[in-house]
Write an enzyme that holds these catalytic residues in place. Structure first.
Site, PDB file in Angstrom:
ATOM      1  CD  GLU A  85     -54.158   3.324  48.289  1.00 47.18           C
ATOM      2  OE1 GLU A  85     -53.491   4.218  47.732  1.00 47.18           O
ATOM      3  OE2 GLU A  85     -55.304   3.001  47.915  1.00 47.18           O
ATOM      4  CG  ASN A 111     -55.204   9.674  46.213  1.00 47.27           C
ATOM      5  OD1 ASN A 111     -54.092   9.940  45.773  1.00 47.27           O
ATOM      6  ND2 ASN A 111     -55.419   8.677  47.057  1.00 47.27           N
ATOM      7  CD1 TRP A 112     -55.462  12.324  40.002  1.00 50.98           C
ATOM      8  CD2 TRP A 112     -53.628  12.776  38.777  1.00 50.98           C
ATOM      9  NE1 TRP A 112     -55.797  13.311  39.109  1.00 50.98           N
ATOM     10  CE2 TRP A 112     -54.682  13.613  38.345  1.00 50.98           C
ATOM     11  CE3 TRP A 112     -52.386  12.892  38.158  1.00 50.98           C
ATOM     12  CZ2 TRP A 112     -54.520  14.544  37.312  1.00 50.98           C
ATOM     13  CZ3 TRP A 112     -52.215  13.810  37.138  1.00 50.98           C
ATOM     14  CH2 TRP A 112     -53.280  14.624  36.712  1.00 50.98           C
ATOM     15  CE  LYS A 113     -56.341   5.315  45.200  1.00 56.98           C
ATOM     16  NZ  LYS A 113     -56.818   4.203  45.989  1.00 56.98           N
ATOM     17  N   GLY A 128     -61.199   1.517  46.396  1.00 61.88           N
ATOM     18  CA  GLY A 128     -60.783   0.765  45.208  1.00 61.88           C
ATOM     19  C   GLY A 128     -61.501  -0.565  45.052  1.00 61.88           C
ATOM     20  CB  SER A 150     -65.914   2.828  45.584  1.00 60.70           C
ATOM     21  OG  SER A 150     -64.875   1.887  45.725  1.00 60.70           O
ATOM     22  N   GLY A 153     -60.520   8.437  44.207  1.00 59.73           N
ATOM     23  CA  GLY A 153     -59.366   7.764  43.609  1.00 59.73           C
ATOM     24  C   GLY A 153     -59.614   7.449  42.146  1.00 59.73           C
ATOM     25  N   GLY A 154     -60.032   6.222  41.885  1.00 56.45           N
ATOM     26  CA  GLY A 154     -60.188   5.732  40.511  1.00 56.45           C
ATOM     27  C   GLY A 154     -60.922   6.675  39.569  1.00 56.45           C
ATOM     28  CD  GLU A 171     -59.975   8.112  51.276  1.00 51.62           C
ATOM     29  OE1 GLU A 171     -60.424   8.565  50.227  1.00 51.62           O
ATOM     30  OE2 GLU A 171     -58.844   7.598  51.366  1.00 51.62           O
ATOM     31  CG  HIS A 203     -54.538   7.264  51.050  1.00 52.22           C
ATOM     32  ND1 HIS A 203     -54.567   5.904  50.835  1.00 52.22           N
ATOM     33  CD2 HIS A 203     -55.572   7.779  50.333  1.00 52.22           C
ATOM     34  CE1 HIS A 203     -55.570   5.622  50.017  1.00 52.22           C
ATOM     35  NE2 HIS A 203     -56.199   6.747  49.702  1.00 52.22           N
TER      36      HIS A 203
HETATM   37  C1  PEP Z   1     -58.679   7.045  47.513  1.00 58.43           C
HETATM   38  O1  PEP Z   1     -57.686   6.741  46.898  1.00 58.43           O
HETATM   39  O2  PEP Z   1     -58.574   7.860  48.428  1.00 58.43           O
HETATM   40  C2  PEP Z   1     -59.958   6.455  47.132  1.00 58.43           C
HETATM   41  C3  PEP Z   1     -61.027   6.762  47.798  1.00 58.43           C
HETATM   42  O3  PEP Z   1     -59.954   5.591  46.065  1.00 58.43           O
HETATM   43  P1  PEP Z   1     -61.239   5.041  45.244  1.00 58.43           P
HETATM   44  O4  PEP Z   1     -62.119   6.221  44.961  1.00 58.43           O
HETATM   45  O5  PEP Z   1     -60.649   4.442  44.010  1.00 58.43           O
HETATM   46  O6  PEP Z   1     -61.916   4.042  46.135  1.00 58.43           O
END
Ligand code: PEP
Length: 249
Positions: free
Chosen positions: A97, A10-12, A173, A213, A234-235, A167, A95
């Site tokens: 966010e 997930n590049w956000k 994050g 994460s 994500g990251g 999640e 999501h």
């Molecule tokens: C996400 O954006 O869905 C996510 C899990 O981010 P991260 O891996 O950065 O916690």
């Protein structure tokens, strides 16, 4: 039949189109793994260049959101037909966010789920609790509600093809990954909820990811759990590390 793992990035709101193409070129040789579905969920403006850059590889492309109407006066939104026409196979829905900053609710997520299926796009429906909810002991109540509302009027045949991403919000994050036990416990609870709504056969087919994460170190243990069928990342999906996550074993 064993469920095929699905590992999605997930590049956000990261990567301009030129940066996106460079990242795909970097990751293409690193994410080959026949046993895993590999999906890059990218910002709307990056979808077409990423599809082009990913040609000839195993990378499938997903969107990070989508509206539930076919077309019309919805300034700023992207329609399911637009995604379908260019070859988008997955869409991240609900999501945390989007729930937190853009007033997404389980009801709107449900409308989007139904539209995605209509257009042959597989939803990756996110759910997860806040730290406060976990401390109050209502994690599973909250998630069961998100799943039950999100899947309203979704048929069993559609549900079998869906992906749910568990999640925990406190793990996104933050560098705090849920323990494998915590992640497995909730993913098993989600599968039990699907069995209640539908039946055991549907629960056995639906794929449930863990997200929060995830990194190259934590992925092997997480993805070895009985009810965890991969991850939403994500990251770490923006780095070469994503190749190690996809090739977690
Ligand atoms: C996400 O954006 O869905 C996510 C899990 O981010 P991260 O891996 O950065 O916690």
């Amino acid at each position: 039949m064993a469920r095929k793992k699905i590992i999605a990035g997930n590049w956000k709101m990261n990567m301009t189109p030129s940066q996106a193409v460079k990242l795909v070129e970097t990751l293409k040789p690193l994410v080959g793994n026949e046993g895993v579905d590999v999906v890059f969920c990218v910002p709307a403006i990056d979808i077409i260049p990423v599809l082009e850059a990913a040609k000839g590889s195993n990378i499938q492309v997903g969107a990070e959101n989508m509206y539930f109407e076919e077309k019309g006066a919805y300034t700023g939104e992207i329609s399911p037909a637009m995604l379908e026409e260019v070859g988008v196979k997955y869409v991240v829905l609900g999501h945390s966010e989007r729930r937190q900053y853009f007033a997404e609710t389980s009801e709107t997520v449900n409308k989007k789920m139904l539209k995605a299926f209509e257009h042959g796009i597989t939803p990756i429906m996110c759910c997860g609790e806040t730290l406060e909810q976990r401390e109050q002991g209502i994690t599973m109540d909250w998630i069961r509600q998100q799943v039950k509302v999100g899947f309203q009027n979704v048929t069993a045949d559609q549900a079998k093809t869906a992906v749910i991403a568990y999640e925990p919000i406190w793990a996104i994050g933050t560098g705090k990954t849920a323990t494998t036990e915590q992640a497995q416990e909730v993913c098993a609870g989600i599968r039990a909820c699907i069995a209640e709504i539908y039946d055991e056969a549907t629960a056995a087919e639906i794929r449930i990811q863990y997200g929060g994460s995830v990194n190259a170190k934590t992925a092997p243990d997480l993805f070895a759990q009985a009810d965890i069928d991969g991850g939403l990342v994500g990251g770490a999906s923006l780095k070469e590390e994503f190749g190690q996550i996809v090739n977690y074993k």
